[in-house]
Design an enzyme around this catalytic site. Structure first.
Site, short mmCIF file in Angstrom:
data_model
loop_
_atom_site.label_atom_id
_atom_site.label_comp_id
_atom_site.label_asym_id
_atom_site.label_seq_id
_atom_site.Cartn_x
_atom_site.Cartn_y
_atom_site.Cartn_z
N SER A 104 0.83 -1.20 0.00
CA SER A 104 0.00 0.00 0.00
C SER A 104 0.86 1.26 0.00
O SER A 104 1.98 1.26 0.53
CB SER A 104 -0.88 -0.01 1.25
N TYR A 140 -2.46 -0.63 10.54
CA TYR A 140 -2.61 -1.22 9.21
C TYR A 140 -1.40 -0.88 8.35
O TYR A 140 -0.77 -1.75 7.74
CB TYR A 140 -3.89 -0.68 8.53
N LYS A 143 1.88 -3.37 6.69
CA LYS A 143 2.38 -3.39 5.31
C LYS A 143 3.90 -3.17 5.29
O LYS A 143 4.63 -3.86 4.57
CB LYS A 143 1.67 -2.34 4.45
#
Length: 346
Positions: free
Chosen positions: A127, A154, A158
């Protein structure tokens, strides 16, 4: 003989569209999904579009024993596209341990199984959140831009997962990896047979827009109108999900069929253009003719002010380019929402 690809999270939004593109490109697909944020009926839509029903196993990638049974049941998996992950920024701030457990354990299990079952390569769904808030001189952001401290658990998963892949391959693991850093996927397949269908209240902008437009949600909230942007709302690079899916097919071909590539490669996947939240809302109204009830709300923790991608590397090396027109993309999302209503789903 068709190469066999394992798609984790394959009944999800991006996974289902990528499965369609893989099958249309001649690959055989095995989907693994625990259905925590998707529905098994998506398989029917994939079959209607492609004429081929992918194999499906309801398995949680964090369950090592169950995951290994998939490799035993479906021998000859050549590559993996790993989508399975919890993915909402706001929720990750509220439930960090769930995000670390789901997103990291699932990747560790896959990497451990790859050499054992002779899997050549993995495409990792990363991302643009790994860039944090890029400085002005780093916009549009390139793959060489500094990785910044993540603004949410989150985003941190990643970053950690990218490091895990790099470290594992550096240790001598006999696999290749392509890390795709996506910007913001939106829209639905032009057939309206598959699209974004989050369980519960949507965490992403476009499904909240379409659910508001059709009357499921009372009002759309735009989080923050005091950002340092032309209209004071956040700016993102919105990429059509079908264009994004096609990038995975290009990346998989590169991993499996091109010999002289680096063991780990990183590509931004976006349009190269930033749109503000307000521009998207107004664009939806323009493209569909549907007026939206909306109002501003306070900023949401974890949200980045502005980010969009430099995608020259993906254009040049993968031979891939985002092609869709934003109005067509927004109309595709609305067509999907109307199809859900007609089918009695929403």
């Amino acid at each position: 003989m068709k190469q066999k690809i394992l798609v984790t999270g394959g009944t999800g939004f991006i996974g289902s569209h990528t499965t369609v593109e893989l099958q249309q490109a001649g690959y055989e697909v095995v989907i693994v999904d625990n259905l925590s944020n998707s529905n098994a009926q998506v398989i029917d839509g994939i079959e209607k579009i492609t004429g081929t029903r992918p194999a499906f196993e309801k398995v949680d990638c964090c369950d090592m024993k169950a995951l290994e049974s998939v490799f035993q049941k479906h021998p000859g998996i050549a590559g993996i596209i790993h989508f399975a992950a919890s993915k909402a920024v706001g929720e990750s701030v509220e439930k960090p341990l769930m995000y670390y457990r789901n997103n990291i354990t699932s990747l560790l299990n896959l990497l451990e199984l790859m050499p054992k079952y002779d899997v050549k390569g993995i495409i990792f769904s990363s991302s643009c959140t790994v860039y944090g808030q890029p400085t002005k001189e780093n916009l549009p952001v390139t793959e060489e831009a500094p990785i910044q401290k993540a603004l949410s658990p989150y985003g941190n998963t990643k970053q950690i997962n990218e490091e895990i892949i790099q470290d594992y391959i550096h240790s001598g693991a006999p696999i290749k990896a392509v890390i795709l850093r996506y910007f913001n996927p939106i829209g639905a397949h032009p057939t309206a047979l598959i699209g974004e269908l989050p369980n519960g209240v949507p965490m992403n902008l476009i499904p909240f827009v379409t659910q508001t437009a059709i009357g499921i949600r009372k009002e759309l909230k735009i989080f923050g109108n005091d950002y340092d942007t032309p209209d004071h709302t956040c700016i993102r690079d919105y990429i059509y999900v079908v264009d994004l899916a096609k990038a995975h097919v290009k990346a998989m071909s590169r991993v499996l069929d091109v010999a002289d590539t680096d063991a780990v490669e990183v590509f931004n996947i976006g349009t190269g253009r930033g749109l503000s939240t307000l521009e998207v809302v107004e664009g939806f109204e323009r493209a569909t003719g549907v007026k939206l009830p909306w109002s501003y709300a306070p900023r949401r923790e974890g949200d980045i002010e502005k980010v969009w991608g430099n995608v020259d590397k993906a254009n040049r090396v993968l031979g891939w380019k985002a092609e869709a027109d934003i109005d067509d993309v927004l109309r595709s999302a609305w067509k999907w929402q109307e199809k859900l209503r007609a089918d009695g789903i929403q």
